[in-house]
Design a protein around this motif. Structure first.
Motif, PDB file in Angstrom:
ATOM      1  N   PHE A  23      12.226  -3.179   7.889  1.00 35.77           N
ATOM      2  CA  PHE A  23      11.192  -4.198   7.634  1.00 35.77           C
ATOM      3  C   PHE A  23      11.013  -5.118   8.840  1.00 35.77           C
ATOM      4  O   PHE A  23       9.920  -5.640   9.066  1.00 35.77           O
ATOM      5  N   GLU A  24      12.071  -5.306   9.583  1.00 37.43           N
ATOM      6  CA  GLU A  24      11.932  -6.107  10.797  1.00 37.43           C
ATOM      7  C   GLU A  24      10.927  -5.453  11.746  1.00 37.43           C
ATOM      8  O   GLU A  24       9.997  -6.097  12.236  1.00 37.43           O
ATOM      9  N   VAL A  25      11.102  -4.157  11.939  1.00 39.56           N
ATOM     10  CA  VAL A  25      10.161  -3.424  12.798  1.00 39.56           C
ATOM     11  C   VAL A  25       8.755  -3.462  12.186  1.00 39.56           C
ATOM     12  O   VAL A  25       7.756  -3.690  12.877  1.00 39.56           O
ATOM     13  N   ALA A  26       8.683  -3.258  10.875  1.00 33.79           N
ATOM     14  CA  ALA A  26       7.382  -3.221  10.195  1.00 33.79           C
ATOM     15  C   ALA A  26       6.640  -4.539  10.355  1.00 33.79           C
ATOM     16  O   ALA A  26       5.439  -4.576  10.626  1.00 33.79           O
ATOM     17  N   SER A  27       7.367  -5.641  10.196  1.00 34.14           N
ATOM     18  CA  SER A  27       6.730  -6.948  10.292  1.00 34.14           C
ATOM     19  C   SER A  27       6.309  -7.249  11.729  1.00 34.14           C
ATOM     20  O   SER A  27       5.229  -7.769  11.985  1.00 34.14           O
ATOM     21  N   LYS A  28       7.170  -6.891  12.649  1.00 33.54           N
ATOM     22  CA  LYS A  28       6.918  -7.193  14.064  1.00 33.54           C
ATOM     23  C   LYS A  28       5.690  -6.457  14.590  1.00 33.54           C
ATOM     24  O   LYS A  28       4.889  -7.003  15.341  1.00 33.54           O
ATOM     25  N   TYR A  29       5.554  -5.199  14.152  1.00 33.70           N
ATOM     26  CA  TYR A  29       4.486  -4.363  14.719  1.00 33.70           C
ATOM     27  C   TYR A  29       3.336  -4.125  13.732  1.00 33.70           C
ATOM     28  O   TYR A  29       2.401  -3.378  14.046  1.00 33.70           O
ATOM     29  N   GLY A  30       3.397  -4.724  12.542  1.00 28.01           N
ATOM     30  CA  GLY A  30       2.321  -4.516  11.563  1.00 28.01           C
ATOM     31  C   GLY A  30       2.222  -3.083  11.083  1.00 28.01           C
ATOM     32  O   GLY A  30       1.135  -2.537  10.934  1.00 28.01           O
ATOM     33  N   ILE A  31       3.364  -2.477  10.841  1.00 28.58           N
ATOM     34  CA  ILE A  31       3.393  -1.066  10.416  1.00 28.58           C
ATOM     35  C   ILE A  31       3.529  -0.992   8.899  1.00 28.58           C
ATOM     36  O   ILE A  31       4.393  -1.646   8.313  1.00 28.58           O
ATOM     37  N   VAL A  32       2.670  -0.194   8.278  1.00 29.43           N
ATOM     38  CA  VAL A  32       2.764   0.032   6.834  1.00 29.43           C
ATOM     39  C   VAL A  32       3.981   0.901   6.543  1.00 29.43           C
ATOM     40  O   VAL A  32       4.202   1.913   7.218  1.00 29.43           O
ATOM     41  N   VAL A  33       4.769   0.526   5.554  1.00 28.62           N
ATOM     42  CA  VAL A  33       5.931   1.329   5.176  1.00 28.62           C
ATOM     43  C   VAL A  33       5.623   2.107   3.902  1.00 28.62           C
ATOM     44  O   VAL A  33       5.181   1.537   2.904  1.00 28.62           O
ATOM     45  N   ILE A  34       5.797   3.426   3.959  1.00 30.67           N
ATOM     46  CA  ILE A  34       5.729   4.253   2.747  1.00 30.67           C
ATOM     47  C   ILE A  34       7.158   4.559   2.335  1.00 30.67           C
ATOM     48  O   ILE A  34       7.900   5.194   3.096  1.00 30.67           O
ATOM     49  N   ALA A  35       7.540   4.073   1.156  1.00 38.82           N
ATOM     50  CA  ALA A  35       8.893   4.314   0.650  1.00 38.82           C
ATOM     51  C   ALA A  35       8.816   5.402  -0.406  1.00 38.82           C
ATOM     52  O   ALA A  35       8.379   5.168  -1.526  1.00 38.82           O
ATOM     53  N   PHE A  88      21.545   2.764  -5.364  1.00 37.11           N
ATOM     54  CA  PHE A  88      20.186   2.794  -4.831  1.00 37.11           C
ATOM     55  C   PHE A  88      19.615   1.381  -4.871  1.00 37.11           C
ATOM     56  O   PHE A  88      19.656   0.720  -5.910  1.00 37.11           O
ATOM     57  N   VAL A  89      19.105   0.911  -3.751  1.00 39.44           N
ATOM     58  CA  VAL A  89      18.403  -0.376  -3.710  1.00 39.44           C
ATOM     59  C   VAL A  89      16.975  -0.089  -3.275  1.00 39.44           C
ATOM     60  O   VAL A  89      16.761   0.561  -2.238  1.00 39.44           O
ATOM     61  N   SER A  90      16.020  -0.541  -4.045  1.00 35.56           N
ATOM     62  CA  SER A  90      14.638  -0.233  -3.697  1.00 35.56           C
ATOM     63  C   SER A  90      14.220  -1.049  -2.479  1.00 35.56           C
ATOM     64  O   SER A  90      14.698  -2.164  -2.258  1.00 35.56           O
ATOM     65  N   MET A  91      13.289  -0.512  -1.717  1.00 33.63           N
ATOM     66  CA  MET A  91      12.796  -1.238  -0.541  1.00 33.63           C
ATOM     67  C   MET A  91      12.049  -2.489  -0.984  1.00 33.63           C
ATOM     68  O   MET A  91      12.102  -3.527  -0.333  1.00 33.63           O
ATOM     69  N   LYS A  92      11.363  -2.401  -2.093  1.00 36.22           N
ATOM     70  CA  LYS A  92      10.617  -3.551  -2.612  1.00 36.22           C
ATOM     71  C   LYS A  92      11.543  -4.742  -2.865  1.00 36.22           C
ATOM     72  O   LYS A  92      11.227  -5.888  -2.534  1.00 36.22           O
ATOM     73  N   LYS A  93      12.666  -4.473  -3.483  1.00 41.39           N
ATOM     74  CA  LYS A  93      13.624  -5.540  -3.799  1.00 41.39           C
ATOM     75  C   LYS A  93      14.104  -6.202  -2.500  1.00 41.39           C
ATOM     76  O   LYS A  93      14.121  -7.438  -2.381  1.00 41.39           O
ATOM     77  N   VAL A  94      14.458  -5.398  -1.533  1.00 37.24           N
ATOM     78  CA  VAL A  94      14.952  -5.947  -0.272  1.00 37.24           C
ATOM     79  C   VAL A  94      13.846  -6.763   0.406  1.00 37.24           C
ATOM     80  O   VAL A  94      14.086  -7.861   0.928  1.00 37.24           O
ATOM     81  N   LEU A  95      12.629  -6.246   0.354  1.00 32.47           N
ATOM     82  CA  LEU A  95      11.519  -6.960   0.987  1.00 32.47           C
ATOM     83  C   LEU A  95      11.327  -8.339   0.336  1.00 32.47           C
ATOM     84  O   LEU A  95      11.162  -9.348   1.025  1.00 32.47           O
TER      85      LEU A  95
END
Lengths: 560, 560
Positions: free
Chosen positions: A323-335, A349-356
């Protein structure tokens, strides 16, 4: 035979072409007679594809009586491959590629002549298709699906006061609730985003799964399996050659196939096999920077968690880095989280949504604009309802106008199959303590899970007991992706047969044991390494022993 | 409120954005409270989209306590429309466009305040969705579908000797036959082309329908409705701007939408309204020649027969002329025949495949290389099972390598929903005389057909009795596409509202009567003419009277 002789030369050449067509289309079953695949009304050895042989006019002097030539143009030739869309031609999907095609071929051959192969059935370990391998569907699901298909029956059961021996009362209640939500019939189109009440149930499930991090039905799109979601997302986000999409290597080939269809760039980031196929997030940023340097915009980053084909489960730290990379570069993440239920041992299992959401709270302003699309499906987990095509995606952080475009694209396909939507409801909201189906449902789930866990372990141990195979410990999903150290002579033999070495191994395995797998080259692998993907869904242990025996023989044969 | 006050300025702006997002996403329901669409667990008037309001840290001195800034990069902005694939942006699908969206809006408004609109329900005449409008599913279909979903029940019924009060013996037999063909569970992926035995049943149906012209299971692809077939075909056959696809105008907007997605050219050929929307085949060749002159390759010709939205049925002569052009120029013909069961009066439907086979026989060599893809679906006819997503295409004349590419493309979506495949089997092979379900099934079919026929006639007569509406006699399909002579003042008013005149008429009709239709501009029409498409599926006659009354008022109001 007079009819055969009576054909004009053009008809004869057409006959040849059509027979050729049959053969080529069914490359896999050329060695069979036509009886299995043709209409039973057609005699064996009749040139079945020459329709004119059944319909030509009266025969005069061995020649065909032709009506006066009404048409005086020269007919054009039919299309050839180079007439087609090159992007479609470029798309590859190994899960249903050459090895599975050869397996179909052997299957047909076996039915004709059981003794022509050294095994008694094909084990389809190439694809995560649990119910093909006798995983029983969950009874509660099927009771409800059976009722929503037959509202008259549901009504009569309700009148009887739910005393059915066949349908449990909670299944009857759920079927009624769903039919009301749907508007009365699973045979009507729903809205293109999916039935609102079912999306609400999905949102409640996510909220609970993520420890209270709220989810909303407006963010949920019901889809025909997760594949449709990937298609919608990449079609919308890819702008041809200027776009790059980061994908893990090895990856599920749906991603490279969809990128090929969209003529966009796959930007591979390599998972670290020696660390249990973990994600090296420093590598990810390097790939991003290189793409930018090469004038390719890194627009999307695909995460498959739990991993397909690797079985690895992402750590919270890795997710944060992504998410650090995603936020920095405006990259959409498909989980791609379709295997979130398939977790083994003490892994979490930890969902990406929860971490975000947690990162957004802990670092205000820093991650608010991260765009995440999380995918789930009814095809995997203990549901395993692949053929029913249920799935959903949850969108987080996308601007409303972007969501509208996705919705428009979905609307061109009208709606996701409504019974698949029903199944999503059942998956995310199973029977609870106190419900009549609860005990049996739990037992069924536990049984399936324990079986998978057991077989995953056994297969893992078997692989690692064999010379020349190394396999990472399975944490999740339905697959193992062992590395095969290929003896030089085997590499040579593969080369001679114009195959990759992993394809050669898979072919030999298939022909010796009936076990159908997919070569690692279909998923991507570090150059010079060879892998294969196998599911551990097939019941029993015999096939695992067969594999071990095959491997030993293979190694002895090709040992340097 | 202290939490609200505690937000940092960035969080506040985020709040605004998220609330805006909610509003914009649900443009159609802005006037409602949040209760209907939000999670019931969220209080009304809470800014529901600001997740942080539920999760911010302890409040100190009115400011937010922030952890030390771990991240020091500037977050990127989320995507905007211009970041997306322009071809997806260009695709339009009017059947679910602005008027249906306004209808949804009114529907929500009505639920809040029934007196705020002058009608008591929305009549969804915008989309051919029979079961949404209370068309009852055929009982035999649903008995079989109910059983294939619940194999345990099927087994117990078989043990009881098929004495079920609920399921007829032929439904039980069919369910068993289908489950065996499928391999035991509708929850397993099938082959990507679809279950072989079901394709065999389809081939037998086509052979019978076409008076003995043979069809083959190898030529059949089962698909998720006809839409998926159109998608596969056009994706494969379109090579971007160099490709042209002839489409009838007016057309079903799936075609222009799919062409937009593939960035290829729609080459319109206009149907002749005054001749009952007949096809002028001379025009077709002109369009072909002009395209070639313009350096666009006319690769595909789409025929919709019976016509959507026109309801016209093609004559055999027109079909022959179309194949003449197809053969001469090597153009693939897509025959969208999903309304082949919806035929009224003494009109006869003749399939394009049948005509092609006859031409091939009568003019040897002249039409052998014509490539035809014929589409059918379970969504229309007396089946009307839209939400179940069943369909098939039959390929004729394509080279084997082309079919392999189509199959590969289909395989990326894994398989068509298996219950949709089951439904195809039921549609093409209904109960026969002697079967236990036959009498009831016939009665149900006849009832549906007679109702549709009656309503089509009534609506047609009503339109033609009204000043300023002209409507061609319906021969087939589920739609009428009347022409509205738009008074000048109405055109002015539409202009003022930045709408097309037909859109304005549809909007006024919707707001006065609840009848939801689609403006002709969504299908294409001759410049300066205005139409709309309406289904005649809605039960009863009241809505037809309401429409007539609305139209008179509209005309009186805007009369020149």
């Amino acid at each position: 035979m007079s009819i055969l002789l009576s054909r004009s030369s053009r008809s004869s050449s057409l006959l040849c072409k059509r027979v050729l067509q049959t053969k080529t289309t069914f490359t896999n079953i050329t060695s069979t007679t036509t009886t299995n695949i043709m209409s039973p009304s057609i005699l064996i050895n009749t040139p079945v594809y020459d329709l004119k042989s059944f319909h030509t006019g009266p025969v005069i002097g061995g020649g065909l009586k032709r009506s006066a030539p009404k048409y005086n143009f020269e007919p054009a030739e039919p299309l050839v491959i180079s007439d087609l869309n090159e992007h479609v031609l470029n798309a590859k999907y190994a899960v249903r590629g050459s090895i599975p095609m050869r397996a179909e071929e052997l299957n047909v051959q076996m039915q004709k002549d059981p003794k022509s192969v050294p095994f008694d059935h094909i084990i389809n370990a190439n694809i995560g298709n649990p119910q093909q391998l006798n995983q029983k569907p969950l009874t509660f699901y099927r009771e409800v699906l059976s009722l929503v298909q037959y509202p008259d029956l549901l009504e009569s059961l309700e009148k009887e006061g739910a005393s059915s021996k066949v349908y449990k009362p909670d299944a009857i209640r759920r079927a009624r609730k769903l039919l009301n939500a749907i508007g009365g019939s699973v045979g009507a189109y729903s809205t293109s985003q999916g039935v609102f009440e079912i999306r609400q149930t999905v949102a409640d499930f996510i909220t609970k799964r993520d420890g209270g991090e709220l989810a909303y039905p407006e963010d949920i799109f019901l889809t025909a399996g997760a594949s449709a979601a990937v298609n919608y997302l990449l079609s919308t986000l890819c702008r041809g050659r200027e776009t790059g999409v980061l994908i893990p290597i090895p990856q599920y080939p749906l991603y490279t196939a969809t990128l090929a269809l969209n003529n966009s760039n796959a930007l591979p980031y390599y998972l670290e096999e020696k660390n249990g196929w973990s994600t090296n997030t420093q590598d990810i940023e390097k790939v991003v920077k290189k793409a930018i340097h090469d004038n390719v915009k890194p627009s999307v980053l695909v995460v498959i968690n739990p991993g397909n084909p690797t079985g690895a489960v992402l750590s919270r730290e890795s997710i944060e880095k992504i998410f650090e990379v995603a936020s920095k570069y405006g990259i959409v993440v498909i989980a791609d989280e379709v295997y979130q239920e398939n977790i083994f041992g003490d892994v979490k299992f930890v969902s990406m949504k929860k971490v975000l959401r947690e990162m957004q709270r802990n670092h205000p302003g820093q991650f608010d604009d991260v765009q995440l699309a999380s995918l789930h499906s009814t095809s995997k987990g203990v549901s395993g309802e692949c053929g029913q095509r249920g799935g959903y995606m949850e969108l987080t952080g996308f601007r409303p106008e972007i969501r509208q475009v996705l919705l428009k694209l979905a609307s061109i396909s009208l709606c996701p199959v409504v019974t698949g939507q029903v199944l999503i409801d059942l998956m995310v909201s199973p029977p609870q303590p106190g419900d009549e189906s609860y005990a049996q449902d739990q037992l069924e789930r536990d049984t399936i899970h324990a079986e998978l866990d057991k077989r995953a372990s056994l297969l893992y141990k078997t692989f690692n007991s064999l010379e020349g195979i190394e396999c990472q410990k399975p944490q999740g999903a339905m697959y193992l992706f062992p590395s095969i150290m290929m003896p030089f002579k085997a590499v040579q033999e593969a080369h001679r047969l114009e195959m990759t070495p992993d394809e050669f191994y898979c072919k030999e395995l298939l022909e010796a044991t009936g076990i159908c797998t997919v070569p690692g080259s279909g998923f991507g692998q570090v150059t010079g390494t060879y892998h294969l993907r196998t599911t551990f869904l097939a019941p029993g242990e015999k096939w695992i022993n067969d594999w071990a025996n095959f491997h030993k023989k293979f190694y002895n044969k090709y040992r340097d």
